[in-house]
Design an enzyme around this catalytic site. Structure first.
Site, short mmCIF file in Angstrom:
data_model
loop_
_atom_site.label_atom_id
_atom_site.label_comp_id
_atom_site.label_asym_id
_atom_site.label_seq_id
_atom_site.Cartn_x
_atom_site.Cartn_y
_atom_site.Cartn_z
CD GLU A 160 -1.26 4.30 4.17
OE1 GLU A 160 -0.13 3.79 4.15
OE2 GLU A 160 -2.25 3.74 4.65
CD GLU A 212 -0.39 2.32 9.23
OE1 GLU A 212 -0.81 1.17 9.41
OE2 GLU A 212 -1.11 3.27 8.86
#
Ligand SMILES: *[C@@H]1O[C@H](CO)[C@@H](O)[C@H](O)[C@H]1NC(C)=O
Length: 525
Positions: free
Chosen positions: A364, A257
């Site tokens: 994810e 991220e």
């Protein structure tokens, strides 16, 4: 992982309204399966070549309406269809991407919670994921040092300005701090019936490499060549240390991220330009010299950022040459519910059209990640299983080569997580009992894909049609390396449906499916 990460406040509001109007907040029933010493709840029945010889068809069903949980049945092709309004037609002459696999993340939190079970139940839990009687995961994600699903912040080299990383050590991965995470990884690799493709992801570098001397608050790397070089070297040191322990990796993501999180836990923020330059000038050349076979995935972030990140990084040929694939998170999962507005999966189709030599991989996903509105576990929530099914199927039908769940196990409060960013997981452990864990519907929905779509399978043409009264069934089809066909069909409707699957030249599989169910069919071509 990040909570709702939207580009504009307008779209956030639209999505939030859509999200709230979905059944998230309504009461729900508990459809979990309890596993304990007395009832270890193993055992997906295996199928054999005999079951599918000639016109034979093996089906596995999971249904909200009854006890079916990956329940096996044997049927056969028929000459004519059942007149169902929904029709699925297979076309194996049309082929798409090759599958890498499906799995979950081997986090500190997973290791710590699994360790609270007695040894026998620890084995049972892992067998549910990795054995022939389980859902046969083929992918595993490993955080490089700490993340929010750790007991705190640590790195593999805390010595300030140790640019050569002389003090680098993964010793912490064999201590209680990480729940002996290295041991969990080794156990999984020993137990698995399939080859597991491991990939690693960093959340943050050592704090001393950041501009703020901190890993929280979305820091950036110190803007110094020695620091960039040292951060790239850190990756090589990690893979070397794990290799010395007998653990080999398939791939790495450049950064978990990079677009940032709430700021409450570890991250290293990078703009697409910064990631491009880091890969081009440091990480790419570094890993090419030490780990030439390792695949490098860019992004590892929400689908909503795909267009800008791919064009910035992949349109630069010197960065492009180091990138093998693109990691994707689902935490605009909200956008899955308003696909007409956000078209999340079209973004993936566009990327495949523009960069067909780069694979896309779900890296994810989890439920229960939205603070206040929808945070933490909901034991046995069927809706959350269906959401997994929808996202996995949609990703696969938009070129994803696989899908990776977040923590393979958590405690009943959705932790441990030092930043209180608790979430749900397919398996939840009663850490007080010592011999009890629960399998959520998410576990079974994932299993309908992970167990049957073997690595190396190729997606084939599937045309699913309905009519004015009956929406098409959601379906995806594959040809396995052994030459079998695997078709996954999902019914998210509140009603049962009669439908059929046609393989031209062979006949029809006629199906009467209950509401809220998912099925996998296996047969010969
Ligand atoms: C960074 O933080 C550590 C730990 O708090 C501290 O010991 C160190 O002096 C700090 N370094 C700088 C340059 O501020």
């Amino acid at each position: 992982m990040a909570p709702v990460n939207m580009t504009t406040s307008v779209s956030s509001v639209i999505l939030l309204v859509a999200f709230l109007s979905t059944p998230h907040t309504s009461a729900y029933s508990d459809y979990s399966t309890k596993c304990s010493q007395d009832s270890p709840c193993m055992g997906v029945q295996s199928w054999s070549k005999d079951d599918i010889s000639g016109n034979g068809v093996v089906s596995y069903t999971t249904s909200q309406e009854n006890e079916d949980r990956l329940t096996k049945r044997v049927t056969s092709f028929e000459e004519s269809d059942n007149g169902g309004w929904q029709k699925i037609k297979l076309d194996p002459s049309v082929t798409y991407q090759k599958i890498q696999g499906f799995g979950g993340a081997l986090t500190d939190a997973a290791a710590i919670t699994i360790n609270t079970l007695n040894p026998e139940m620890q084995t049972k839990l892992l067998e549910n994921y990795y054995s022939a009687e389980g859902i046969e995961y083929t992918v595993g994600r490993v955080p490089i040092a700490s993340c929010d699903f750790s007991t705190g912040v640590y790195s593999y080299d805390e010595t300030e300005n140790d640019f050569e990383l002389n003090d680098f050590s993964i010793a912490v991965d064999s201590t209680e701090i990480t729940g002996n995470k290295l041991n969990l990884i080794k156990t999984v690799l020993e137990m698995t019936v399939n080859k597991i493709s491991l990939f690693a992801s960093p959340w943050a570098p050592p704090a001393w490499m950041t501009q703020t001397n901190s890993t929280v608050g979305n820091p950036s790397l110190r803007d110094e060549p020695e620091v960039y070089q040292s951060w790239a070297l850190y990756f090589s040191k990690f893979f070397e240390a794990y290799r010395n322990e007998g653990v080999d990796f398939w791939a790495v993501t450049v950064q978990n991220e990079p677009a940032g999180n709430t700021g409450a836990w570890q991250d290293l923020k990078m703009s697409p330009e910064q990631q491009r330059d880091f890969v081009k000038n440091y990480l790419g050349p570094q890993l090419e010299s030490t780990d030439p076979d390792l695949k490098i995935m860019m992004h590892d972030d929400q689908r909503v950022h795909l267009p800008t990140w791919t064009s910035t990084i992949l349109d630069d040929k010197d960065a492009n040459k180091y990138i093998d694939g693109i990691g994707l998170h689902w935490y605009s999962e909200v956008e899955d519910y308003v696909t007409w507005a956000t078209k999340p999966f079209d973004k993936m189709n566009d990327v495949n059209g523009k960069y067909p030599d780069k694979f896309m991989m779900g890296t994810e996903a989890c439920n229960g990640f939205i603070p206040i509105i929808d945070q933490g576990p909901k034991l046995g929530d069927w809706n959350r299983g269906e959401r997994y099914g929808f996202d996995i199927m949609s990703d696969l039908n938009a070129w994803a080569v696989g899908w990776t769940d977040w923590n393979i196990a958590l405690d009943l409060s959705g932790g441990p997580n030092w930043a209180k960013n608790v979430v749900d997981a397919p398996i939840l452990i009663d850490t007080e009992a010592g011999d009890v864990f629960y399998k959520n519907p998410m576990f079974y929905y994932l299993g309908h894909f992970s167990k049957f779509i073997k690595p190396g399978s190729v997606r084939i043409g599937v045309e699913s049609t309905g009519n004015l009264i009956s929406a098409p069934m959601e379906a995806a089809g594959f040809l396995t390396p052994d030459g079998e066909m695997v078709v996954v069909v999902m019914n998210r409707d509140i009603a049962g449906h009669k439908y059929n699957i046609e393989l031209p030249g062979k006949g029809f599989i006629n199906v009467d499916v209950p509401k809220h169910s998912i099925q996998t069919f296996i047969f010969e071509q």
